[in-house]
Each structure stands twice: as C-alpha cells, then as structure tokens.
Design a protein around this motif. Sequence first.
Motif, PDB file in Angstrom:
ATOM      1  N   GLN A   1       4.626  -2.915  29.226  1.00  0.00           N
ATOM      2  CA  GLN A   1       5.421  -4.186  29.478  1.00  0.00           C
ATOM      3  C   GLN A   1       4.377  -5.326  29.878  1.00  0.00           C
ATOM      4  O   GLN A   1       4.766  -6.218  29.397  1.00  0.00           O
ATOM      5  N   GLU A   2       3.619  -4.988  30.842  1.00  0.00           N
ATOM      6  CA  GLU A   2       2.882  -5.900  31.352  1.00  0.00           C
ATOM      7  C   GLU A   2       1.837  -6.466  30.411  1.00  0.00           C
ATOM      8  O   GLU A   2       1.688  -7.587  30.241  1.00  0.00           O
ATOM      9  N   ARG A   3       1.307  -5.649  29.488  1.00  0.00           N
ATOM     10  CA  ARG A   3       0.230  -5.925  28.357  1.00  0.00           C
ATOM     11  C   ARG A   3       1.088  -6.912  27.393  1.00  0.00           C
ATOM     12  O   ARG A   3       0.546  -7.804  27.044  1.00  0.00           O
ATOM     13  N   LEU A   4       2.366  -6.596  27.066  1.00  0.00           N
ATOM     14  CA  LEU A   4       3.093  -7.534  26.168  1.00  0.00           C
ATOM     15  C   LEU A   4       3.275  -8.834  26.825  1.00  0.00           C
ATOM     16  O   LEU A   4       3.213  -9.857  26.117  1.00  0.00           O
ATOM     17  N   ARG A   5       3.540  -8.902  27.915  1.00  0.00           N
ATOM     18  CA  ARG A   5       3.660 -10.144  28.750  1.00  0.00           C
ATOM     19  C   ARG A   5       2.292 -10.783  28.733  1.00  0.00           C
ATOM     20  O   ARG A   5       2.482 -12.062  28.544  1.00  0.00           O
ATOM     21  N   GLN A   6       1.199 -10.066  29.186  1.00  0.00           N
ATOM     22  CA  GLN A   6      -0.033 -10.831  29.203  1.00  0.00           C
ATOM     23  C   GLN A   6      -0.365 -11.345  27.709  1.00  0.00           C
ATOM     24  O   GLN A   6      -0.969 -12.335  27.510  1.00  0.00           O
ATOM     25  N   GLN A   7       0.002 -10.631  26.703  1.00  0.00           N
ATOM     26  CA  GLN A   7      -0.098 -10.874  25.370  1.00  0.00           C
ATOM     27  C   GLN A   7       0.516 -12.221  25.056  1.00  0.00           C
ATOM     28  O   GLN A   7       0.073 -13.114  24.349  1.00  0.00           O
ATOM     29  N   ALA A   8       1.896 -12.193  25.260  1.00  0.00           N
ATOM     30  CA  ALA A   8       2.789 -13.501  24.987  1.00  0.00           C
ATOM     31  C   ALA A   8       2.140 -14.653  25.607  1.00  0.00           C
ATOM     32  O   ALA A   8       2.148 -15.521  25.142  1.00  0.00           O
ATOM     33  N   LYS A  10      -1.027 -15.316  26.357  1.00  0.00           N
ATOM     34  CA  LYS A  10      -2.275 -15.680  25.760  1.00  0.00           C
ATOM     35  C   LYS A  10      -1.890 -16.477  24.527  1.00  0.00           C
ATOM     36  O   LYS A  10      -2.549 -17.490  23.989  1.00  0.00           O
ATOM     37  N   GLU A  11      -0.850 -15.774  23.866  1.00  0.00           N
ATOM     38  CA  GLU A  11      -0.485 -16.609  22.432  1.00  0.00           C
ATOM     39  C   GLU A  11      -0.017 -17.904  22.590  1.00  0.00           C
ATOM     40  O   GLU A  11      -0.343 -18.771  22.047  1.00  0.00           O
ATOM     41  N   LYS A  12       0.720 -18.084  23.809  1.00  0.00           N
ATOM     42  CA  LYS A  12       1.442 -19.215  24.277  1.00  0.00           C
ATOM     43  C   LYS A  12       0.279 -20.310  24.539  1.00  0.00           C
ATOM     44  O   LYS A  12       0.324 -21.517  24.201  1.00  0.00           O
ATOM     45  N   ARG A  16      -0.579 -23.631  22.557  1.00  0.00           N
ATOM     46  CA  ARG A  16      -0.833 -24.846  23.367  1.00  0.00           C
ATOM     47  C   ARG A  16      -2.092 -25.606  23.053  1.00  0.00           C
ATOM     48  O   ARG A  16      -2.193 -26.846  22.703  1.00  0.00           O
ATOM     49  N   ARG A  17      -3.124 -24.824  23.060  1.00  0.00           N
ATOM     50  CA  ARG A  17      -4.447 -25.495  22.811  1.00  0.00           C
ATOM     51  C   ARG A  17      -4.545 -26.194  21.662  1.00  0.00           C
ATOM     52  O   ARG A  17      -5.041 -27.171  21.238  1.00  0.00           O
ATOM     53  N   GLU A  18      -3.892 -25.305  20.392  1.00  0.00           N
ATOM     54  CA  GLU A  18      -4.096 -25.730  18.667  1.00  0.00           C
ATOM     55  C   GLU A  18      -3.239 -27.050  18.789  1.00  0.00           C
ATOM     56  O   GLU A  18      -3.558 -28.005  18.046  1.00  0.00           O
TER      57      GLU A  18
END
Length: 99
Positions: A1-8, A10-12, A16-18
């Motif tokens: 679950q933590e890994r999914l949160r971290q991945q989300a 990073k995706e956000k 944002r950068r794009e």
Amino acid sequence: QERLRQQAIKEKEKERREHYQKQREVAKDERSKIREKYKLDPTPEPSDEEEESEDDEDDGFGSSKKKEEDQDPAAKAKALAEKQMNEAMAMAQGKCVLQ
C-alpha cells in the motif's frame, strides 16, 4: 500500500512538472512572437541554477522591509514618528475610557 502511495505521488509530481513545462513553452512562444512583432532582442535563457533559485525565493506580496541603513533620512524620520505615535496611542487607550 505504501509503495502504491509513493508511486501515485511520483506520478502526480511528473504530471505537475509536465503541466508547468507546457505553460513555460507556451509563454516562451508568446514572448518570441512579441519580440518579432516589436523587433526586440531576445533575452538570454536563464540557466538551470537560476531557475531553481527563483523557485526557492519567497514571493512576498507588498512592500519588503529594507534595512535601516538603506533608507533615506526622511524615511527614517517617518518610521520613527509612526513608531512613537503608535506607542502613544497604545498608552492612551489603556488610560482613556469613553463613557
């Protein structure tokens, strides 16, 4: 679950950068059109270090406080007078009561 949160997260961040990169490119195109229209010289591109430092700066709105050495004598006198007036008003409020 933590890994999914971290991945989300990073995706956000990537999205944002794009998004902001696209905004910068649009603004750059608009500036170049204006330069061409008014025949202005192009401004030099800021280096990566300058862009990063601009992000770190505070975007404080309103006037910024200058050091007292930088102020001219009139500004110093005005600041001193305002300070003394505020102190006098504060003391008077404590002693005077309207009935």
